[in-house]
Design a protein around this motif. Structure first.
Motif, PDB file in Angstrom:
ATOM      1  N   LYS A  19       5.996  10.707  10.594  1.00  0.00           N
ATOM      2  CA  LYS A  19       5.445  10.910  11.941  1.00  0.00           C
ATOM      3  C   LYS A  19       6.444  10.424  12.981  1.00  0.00           C
ATOM      4  N   PHE A  20       7.021   9.270  12.691  1.00  0.00           N
ATOM      5  CA  PHE A  20       7.958   8.688  13.644  1.00  0.00           C
ATOM      6  C   PHE A  20       9.167   9.607  13.856  1.00  0.00           C
ATOM      7  N   MET A  21       9.716  10.104  12.762  1.00  0.00           N
ATOM      8  CA  MET A  21      10.907  10.935  12.901  1.00  0.00           C
ATOM      9  C   MET A  21      10.576  12.254  13.589  1.00  0.00           C
ATOM     10  N   ALA A  22       9.357  12.747  13.373  1.00  0.00           N
ATOM     11  CA  ALA A  22       8.972  13.984  14.049  1.00  0.00           C
ATOM     12  C   ALA A  22       8.955  13.756  15.558  1.00  0.00           C
ATOM     13  N   ALA A  23       8.368  12.625  15.953  1.00  0.00           N
ATOM     14  CA  ALA A  23       8.310  12.305  17.374  1.00  0.00           C
ATOM     15  C   ALA A  23       9.713  12.095  17.938  1.00  0.00           C
ATOM     16  N   TYR A  24      10.516  11.428  17.145  1.00  0.00           N
ATOM     17  CA  TYR A  24      11.906  11.188  17.549  1.00  0.00           C
ATOM     18  C   TYR A  24      12.618  12.525  17.795  1.00  0.00           C
ATOM     19  N   ALA A  25      12.451  13.436  16.852  1.00  0.00           N
ATOM     20  CA  ALA A  25      13.147  14.712  16.973  1.00  0.00           C
ATOM     21  C   ALA A  25      12.665  15.459  18.216  1.00  0.00           C
ATOM     22  N   GLU A  26      11.352  15.398  18.414  1.00  0.00           N
ATOM     23  CA  GLU A  26      10.804  16.106  19.568  1.00  0.00           C
ATOM     24  C   GLU A  26      11.403  15.555  20.862  1.00  0.00           C
ATOM     25  N   SER A  27      11.390  14.226  20.977  1.00  0.00           N
ATOM     26  CA  SER A  27      11.918  13.604  22.191  1.00  0.00           C
ATOM     27  C   SER A  27      13.380  13.954  22.397  1.00  0.00           C
ATOM     28  N   LEU A  28      14.152  13.799  21.335  1.00  0.00           N
ATOM     29  CA  LEU A  28      15.587  14.012  21.529  1.00  0.00           C
ATOM     30  C   LEU A  28      15.934  15.465  21.789  1.00  0.00           C
ATOM     31  N   HIS A  29      15.162  16.361  21.177  1.00  0.00           N
ATOM     32  CA  HIS A  29      15.464  17.755  21.449  1.00  0.00           C
ATOM     33  C   HIS A  29      15.063  18.146  22.868  1.00  0.00           C
ATOM     34  N   SER A  30      14.000  17.532  23.384  1.00  0.00           N
ATOM     35  CA  SER A  30      13.670  17.789  24.791  1.00  0.00           C
ATOM     36  C   SER A  30      14.799  17.308  25.684  1.00  0.00           C
ATOM     37  N   ALA A  31      15.277  16.088  25.378  1.00  0.00           N
ATOM     38  CA  ALA A  31      16.382  15.549  26.167  1.00  0.00           C
ATOM     39  C   ALA A  31      17.607  16.443  26.031  1.00  0.00           C
ATOM     40  N   GLN A  32      17.818  16.912  24.837  1.00  0.00           N
ATOM     41  CA  GLN A  32      18.971  17.772  24.573  1.00  0.00           C
ATOM     42  C   GLN A  32      18.937  19.009  25.468  1.00  0.00           C
ATOM     43  N   ALA A  33      17.721  19.601  25.595  1.00  0.00           N
ATOM     44  CA  ALA A  33      17.586  20.797  26.424  1.00  0.00           C
ATOM     45  C   ALA A  33      17.877  20.471  27.884  1.00  0.00           C
ATOM     46  N   ASP A  34      17.358  19.307  28.339  1.00  0.00           N
ATOM     47  CA  ASP A  34      17.605  18.897  29.729  1.00  0.00           C
ATOM     48  C   ASP A  34      19.091  18.713  29.975  1.00  0.00           C
ATOM     49  N   ILE A  35      19.744  18.075  29.014  1.00  0.00           N
ATOM     50  CA  ILE A  35      21.174  17.831  29.169  1.00  0.00           C
ATOM     51  C   ILE A  35      21.918  19.144  29.273  1.00  0.00           C
ATOM     52  N   LEU A  36      21.546  20.061  28.412  1.00  0.00           N
ATOM     53  CA  LEU A  36      22.219  21.349  28.397  1.00  0.00           C
ATOM     54  C   LEU A  36      22.076  22.038  29.754  1.00  0.00           C
ATOM     55  N   LYS A  37      20.845  21.976  30.279  1.00  0.00           N
ATOM     56  CA  LYS A  37      20.593  22.617  31.561  1.00  0.00           C
ATOM     57  C   LYS A  37      21.461  21.963  32.638  1.00  0.00           C
ATOM     58  N   ASP A  38      21.498  20.643  32.606  1.00  0.00           N
ATOM     59  CA  ASP A  38      22.271  19.897  33.598  1.00  0.00           C
ATOM     60  C   ASP A  38      23.752  20.235  33.494  1.00  0.00           C
ATOM     61  N   VAL A  39      24.227  20.319  32.257  1.00  0.00           N
ATOM     62  CA  VAL A  39      25.645  20.611  32.038  1.00  0.00           C
ATOM     63  C   VAL A  39      25.985  21.986  32.601  1.00  0.00           C
ATOM     64  N   GLU A  40      25.106  22.939  32.355  1.00  0.00           N
ATOM     65  CA  GLU A  40      25.420  24.298  32.760  1.00  0.00           C
ATOM     66  C   GLU A  40      25.185  24.537  34.247  1.00  0.00           C
ATOM     67  N   THR A  41      24.077  24.029  34.748  1.00  0.00           N
ATOM     68  CA  THR A  41      23.783  24.328  36.166  1.00  0.00           C
ATOM     69  C   THR A  41      24.428  23.326  37.109  1.00  0.00           C
ATOM     70  N   ASN A  42      24.196  22.035  36.902  1.00  0.00           N
ATOM     71  CA  ASN A  42      24.709  21.057  37.858  1.00  0.00           C
ATOM     72  C   ASN A  42      26.196  20.792  37.701  1.00  0.00           C
ATOM     73  N   LEU A  43      26.642  20.625  36.433  1.00  0.00           N
ATOM     74  CA  LEU A  43      28.063  20.327  36.245  1.00  0.00           C
ATOM     75  C   LEU A  43      28.900  21.592  36.207  1.00  0.00           C
ATOM     76  N   GLY A  44      28.236  22.720  35.961  1.00  0.00           N
ATOM     77  CA  GLY A  44      28.926  24.002  35.980  1.00  0.00           C
ATOM     78  C   GLY A  44      29.939  24.201  34.869  1.00  0.00           C
ATOM     79  N   LEU A  45      29.707  23.536  33.715  1.00  0.00           N
ATOM     80  CA  LEU A  45      30.652  23.716  32.607  1.00  0.00           C
ATOM     81  C   LEU A  45      30.225  24.906  31.745  1.00  0.00           C
TER      82      LEU A  45
END
Ligand SMILES: Cc1cc2nc3c(=O)[nH]c(=O)nc-3n(C[C@H](O)[C@H](O)[C@H](O)COP(=O)(O)OP(=O)(O)OC[C@H]3O[C@@H](n4cnc5c(N)ncnc54)[C@H](O)[C@@H]3O)c2cc1C
Ligand code: SF4
Ligand code: SF4
Lengths: 602, 446
Positions: A72-98
């Motif tokens: 259960k813990f690892m499932a929650a961990y994966a969910e959280s980190l993948h959400s963060a991962q998506a946010d980071i990706l968006k930030d990298v592409e839109t805000n940082l323009g890479l």
């Protein structure tokens, strides 16, 4: 108690009870904790302010909830980190323009690999509850009690007369693929699957050995420390069993003592001490190509950065397989390594000994074996060459890409031609696996050369060296040598890996087959074809097929364990080193007819 | 040419294999016992759980088809030499051009009252093993009659199942009509140490059964009545030739054959346990029911049938066995009673489980035989010494060449030599090592 089993005295029964209790404790310990995120450790693991800022908002749940188990813990961990991962990706592409063509892009996003690689440390730090409070008690109850129970079971056998004691092996559900054997097999497979692929789910076990790790090398334990620790205990305890079982046989006593020694010192303690001294922690007896990552960049870097000691270790590692293997194998056969020194062999000869009779003796199995093991050898060689090729500089060093590939090619062709000749001398035209294996490796090299030289790509074979090495690591290194290699003891015998998969065994075997003084001598006409030797040959060699014709036995797979000789009730077999093997190994010699002019064909 | 072989034991199968190597004749092997050749000598290991039955088969099942050897699982009822035919139990027949009788032995039954009761069995055929297995379930006591090699194997088998065994042996020390006294004593001790109720100088009188026909009790010659659920008859074996009584083949105790292993009938040969040599070699018995002679006869008959005339020559006697934990090997002439003109040198390990005996000629001093308990010796080396009538002192000085124990084992050749020096006042020194190179050199194969 059933008549079809060995009598057990009360002490032995107590031993079984204690051992089972220990095993249950150990197993249950896996679930004896809840999980609540340790943010500090996660932060340290992420080790990247930018990324952590995106992760933190998702940690509310993870950081405050106590999860009942690691899944259960690892499932929650994966969910959280993948959400963060998506946010980071968006930030990298839109805000940082890479974009993906920027190097910076790849350094900034949160990769799947990273999420995965942090799992173990995060899970270990986040495990809370009884496992931490009662860690020492649980460790004693698992390991201490287990060892005690095992010895209480093993040592009373000293009171029986010494000799071959194989009664009821084929009546036992543990040793003849019965329900108990299947259970043990599943348990072992499960253990290896966790170890190699899901270590985050075995953190509680790792916590148990933390104090031992700290004592030995000053650091906390990894899953590999746990593995090494259990491995060593298994070899020591089951080594004592082997010695008790074969106490009338000095060859077995000394040989078993040897694997126990090499495991405890070379494989376990010395690397720990080297780590404590901040030196590269290497197992000095492990060698390429069994140690398939020896030539990987990170290991070469580590060695070349470690000054004199590092260079010595590099030289040592290369000398082992270039000089050690041919010379020592010439004099003593491959047994010097496979059943005296090697860790895999050591486990097979101790923990695996009760399963040796389960190896498949059929001709068909031998055929598959020759194909598989030589293919793995080719795979290991090609993979290593590819890895080294991409590691080496184009120019400006003694060893450049070009020089290396040419030398490797020359050596390989030379070795192949030599094997062909030897084979032809002894058996006529080669028609078996290495015919093909050799042809394939040469073909691969021609392609490689074309690729490297004509198209000047840094890859050999169009294949990405990293791709190749991760396939090898997954397929051969983890799945085959671990999960199947040990997990299948109760199904296919104790040498599945050594027989079908080990590239070093293939290499040692070629030397043993074609240039060695080792053989098993057959004692004239004494064989009664009873089949004990074949049954107990862990390598699945049909020893009897040779013995009953009075032939000496020279087989590339024979690891020289000496058990065929031990179990033979008529004193027919002897492991020997002598002058180079001659026609005694090919003639049918049980014949008591000396007819001028009649030659026996085979 | 169709070569028919009755019997798929070691002798029949060796004959078939050698004929296949030497020729293209059609070969058929008949046996009513089992589909495929298995090693009779390993039956005990199946019972004790060391091996499965299929592990006793020396060749894989597809071997026979690959080598074009036909197999028939059936019993032959009658051989009709006049029509070159054999007739099966079910009335069908099969023709042959050459017939090899390799029908083996059966367990002796000496007409004891009750010998055919349910639960009375020998140990020879696969079916005997199955019977033992059947009767072992819940068995409280087994009585074994006859102290030979099969008797002691049967004792070990029941012992492995924790079934108490009473072992009736006619002699006053185990197997002392074959083993010299010291070795016989050693084996006797080994039997007792394993908790077997060994009754020496005791014979079976009769066997009593229950009304159901099941064995209940054995009456021993000392008057003791032993309650038991199984009686093992292991008082030797004899040729299995009842079905030939009314054919025209000459029979005595076994099927009579000449040096070429031919019977009196044209194109019929006999080999293995069932064959009785009309004129055996000096010092050899006319019937030798052991594995090795069966194999050699199989080879010999193959040559004779394939046009290479050759006399049967079993060479120098050798044999081996295992008594519980003690291995035994013999080479050459080691009789139970030492003949007048023999000398013997007997060394025994203080532990009482290993010994080395060398027999040699009293007058000219050449070696005559080796008897080993718990020590392994090299067949070829001993054979060469024996064939060349090597002087005992040469043998003693080179004795390490013969050692075949596994590496690192303690060697005892020096102790044997010291004993000889002690006995005779000589001062001989060992001059060889047990190196394979020296051995091969000695054998002329370096
Ligand atoms: C338990 C045991 C242990 C032994 N241990 C040793 C040992 O350690 N060393 C040693 O040297 N010897 C040993 N022997 C003796 C050895 O096994 C025999 O000498 C050998 O097997 C004889 O081989 P054979 O080919 O002559 O006959 P067998 O092996 O007896 O083969 C004859 C076959 O022919 C079949 N047959 C017979 N009549 C007919 C018929 N009318 N129709 C169809 N089929 C028929 C039989 O059923 C049998 O299958 C042992 C024997 C036994 C029983
Ligand atoms: S042949 Fe004998 S020594 Fe070789 S691996 Fe098999 S059992 Fe061991
Ligand atoms: S070599 Fe020994 S164990 Fe193997 S079949 Fe022959 S007698 Fe049996």
């Amino acid at each position: 108690m059933s008549a079809k089993s060995n009598r057990k005295n009360p002490i032995q029964i107590l031993g079984i009870i204690l051992f089972s209790a220990a095993l249950i404790t150990f197993t249950v310990a896996l679930g004896m904790s809840g999980f609540k995120l340790d943010k500090e450790v996660l932060k340290a693991q992420v080790n990247n302010e930018y990324q952590y800022n995106f992760i933190e908002p998702y940690l509310d749940n993870l950081g405050s909830t106590e999860y009942p188990n690691s899944f259960k813990f690892m499932a929650a961990y994966a969910e959280s980190l993948h959400s963060a991962q998506a946010d980071i990706l968006k930030d990298v592409e839109t805000n940082l323009g890479l974009t993906t063509s920027d190097g910076e892009y790849w350094n900034t996003i949160l990769k799947d690999d990273k999420i995965k690689s942090m799992k173990f440390a995060v899970a270990k730090a986040s495990s809370i509850g009884p496992i931490r409070e009662h860690r020492n008690t649980l460790a004693w109850l698992s390991f201490g009690l287990g060892i005690l129970g095992a010895f209480l079971y093993i040592l009373p056998k000293l009171r029986e007369s010494s000799g071959i004691k194989n009664n009821h092996i084929y009546h036992s559900p543990l040793h003849s693929k019965g329900w108990l054997g299947i259970t043990v097999g599943i348990y072992l497979v499960g253990f290896y699957v966790l170890l190699y692929f899901f270590p985050e789910h075995m953190v509680n076990w790792v916590l148990l050995v933390d104090p031992i790790s700290t004592f030995l090398n000053g650091g906390a334990a990894s899953q590999w420390f746990l593995y090494g620790f259990l491995y060593t205990i298994c070899i020591l305890v089951m080594g004592v069993r082997m010695i008790v079982k074969y106490r009338h046989n000095k060859y077995q006593i000394i040989r078993t003592g040897s694997v126990m020694f090499f495991q405890t010192s070379f494989a376990f303690l010395i690397p720990e001490i080297m780590a404590l001294l901040n030196k590269p922690a290497v197992d000095l007896k492990n060698m390429w190509p069994l140690d398939y990552s020896f030539f990987f960049d990170y290991r070469l870097d580590k060695l070349t950065e470690s000054g004199g000691l590092g260079l010595f270790l590099l030289f040592w590692g290369i000398a082992l397989f270039t000089i050690g293997v041919p010379f020592i194998t010439y004099f003593f056969g491959k047994r010097w390594y496979c059943s005296w020194v090697c860790g895999c062999g050591g486990l097979a000869e101790t923990l695996g000994d009760p399963y040796r009779q389960l190896s498949d003796k059929r001709m068909k199995a031998w055929k598959i074996e020759r194909w598989m093991i030589h293919s793995v050898l080719v795979f290991a060689v090609v993979m290593t060459i590819a890895v080294l090729y991409s590691y080496l500089p184009e120019s400006g060093s003694l060893i450049t890409k070009d020089r290396f590939i040419w030398t490797a090619l020359a050596l390989l062709i030379g070795a192949t031609v030599w094997i062909f000749q030897q084979y032809k001398k002894k058996n006529g035209m080669p028609k078996t696996a290495f015919y093909v294996a050799a042809a394939v490796s040469v073909a691969l090299f021609v392609i490689a050369l074309l690729n490297g030289i004509v198209f000047s790509s840094s890859n050999v074979l169009y294949l990405d060296a990293y791709q190749l090495r991760s396939w090898y690591g997954f397929g051969i290194g983890a799945a085959f040598s671990g999960v199947v290699g040990v997990g299948f003891y109760p199904f296919m015998g104790n040498r599945v890996w050594c027989r079908f998969g080990c590239p070093l065994a293939a290499y040692l075997g070629l030397v043993q087959r074609f240039k060695s003084r080792f053989r098993i001598t057959t004692n004239g006409g004494q064989c009664i074809s009873c089949g004990n030797c074949s049954t107990y040959c862990e390598m699945g060699i049909d020893v009897r097929a040779y013995a009953q014709r009075g032939q000496d036995i020279v087989r590339s797979s024979c690891v020289g364990c000496g058990v065929c000789s031990a179990v033979c009730p008529r004193g027919v077999l002897r492991l020997e080193n002598g002058p180079e093997v001659d026609e005694r190994a090919t003639e049918e010699r049980a014949i008591h007819i000396d007819l001028e002019g009649v030659r026996l064909l085979d | 040419m169709h070569i028919l072989i009755i019997g798929n034991g070691i002798s029949g199968v060796t004959a078939a294999r050698q004929i296949r190597k030497l020729s293209d004749h059609e070969i058929t092997i008949i046996s009513g016992e089992a589909d495929h050749f298995f090693s009779r000598t390993a039956l005990m290991y199946v019972f004790m759980g060391h091996m499965r039955f299929e592990d006793t088969k020396p060749y894989e099942d597809d071997f026979w088809a690959k080598n074009r050897i036909n197999l028939v699982n059936n019993y032959v009822d009658e051989v009709i030499p006049g029509q070159k035919q054999v007739r099966f139990q079910d009335g069908t027949t099969l023709e042959y051009d050459k017939l090899i009788l390799a029908v083996g032995s059966k367990s002796n039954k000496f007409g004891w009252p009750g010998q055919d009761l349910d639960g009375v069995h020998g140990l020879y055929h696969k079916q005997d093993l199955e019977a033992m297995e059947r009767h072992s379930e819940g068995l409280k006591k087994a009585v074994i009659v006859g102290g030979g090699l099969i008797g002691i194997e049967m004792a070990e088998m029941f012992h492995s199942r924790h079934i108490p065994v009473t072992f009736l042996v006619r002699e006053d020390s185990f197997w002392n009509m074959v083993l010299p006294p010291e070795e016989s004593q050693m084996v006797t001790r080994e039997i007792l140490e394993n908790g077997i109720d060994l009754r020496l100088s005791t014979e079976l009188k009769e066997i009593w059964g229950e009304r159901s026909g099941k064995v209940k009790m054995a009456l021993a010659s000392d008057g003791d009545k032993i309650e038991c659920g199984f009686v093992g008859l292991t008082a030797g074996v004899s040729p299995n030739i009842d079905f030939l009584r009314f054919s025209d083949i000459d029979i005595d105790r076994g099927i009579l054959v000449n040096q070429k292993l031919q019977t009196n009938q044209p194109d019929i040969y006999a080999i293995g346990d069932c064959a009785q040599l009309r004129s055996p070699q000096k010092d050899r018995r006319p019937i030798e029911a052991i594995w090795y002679t069966g194999r050699m006869m199989g080879e010999t008959v193959a040559y004779n049938i394939c046009g290479h005339e050759i006399n049967y020559d079993p060479g120098i006697w050798f044999n081996s066995a295992k008594f519980f934990d003690i291995e035994y090997q013999v080479y050459g002439d080691v009789p139970a009673m030492l003949p007048e003109n023999y000398n013997t040198l007997y060394w025994e390990h203080p532990g009482g489980k290993k010994s080395i005996r060398l027999n040699y000629h009293k007058e000219d001093g050449h070696i005559l035989g080796f008897n080993l308990m718990g020590v392994r010796f090299r067949h070829e080396v001993c054979e060469k010494w024996l064939a060349e009538k090597t002087p005992i002192e040469t043998v003693l000085q080179d004795l390490k060449l013969a050692n075949f124990d596994p590496e690192f084992y303690r060697q005892y050749e020096d102790d044997v030599l010291a004993l000889y020096n002690n006995m005779t006042g000589s001062t001989l020194h060992s001059r060889q090592k047990r190196k394979l190179a020296s051995v091969l050199n000695f054998l002329g194969r370096a």
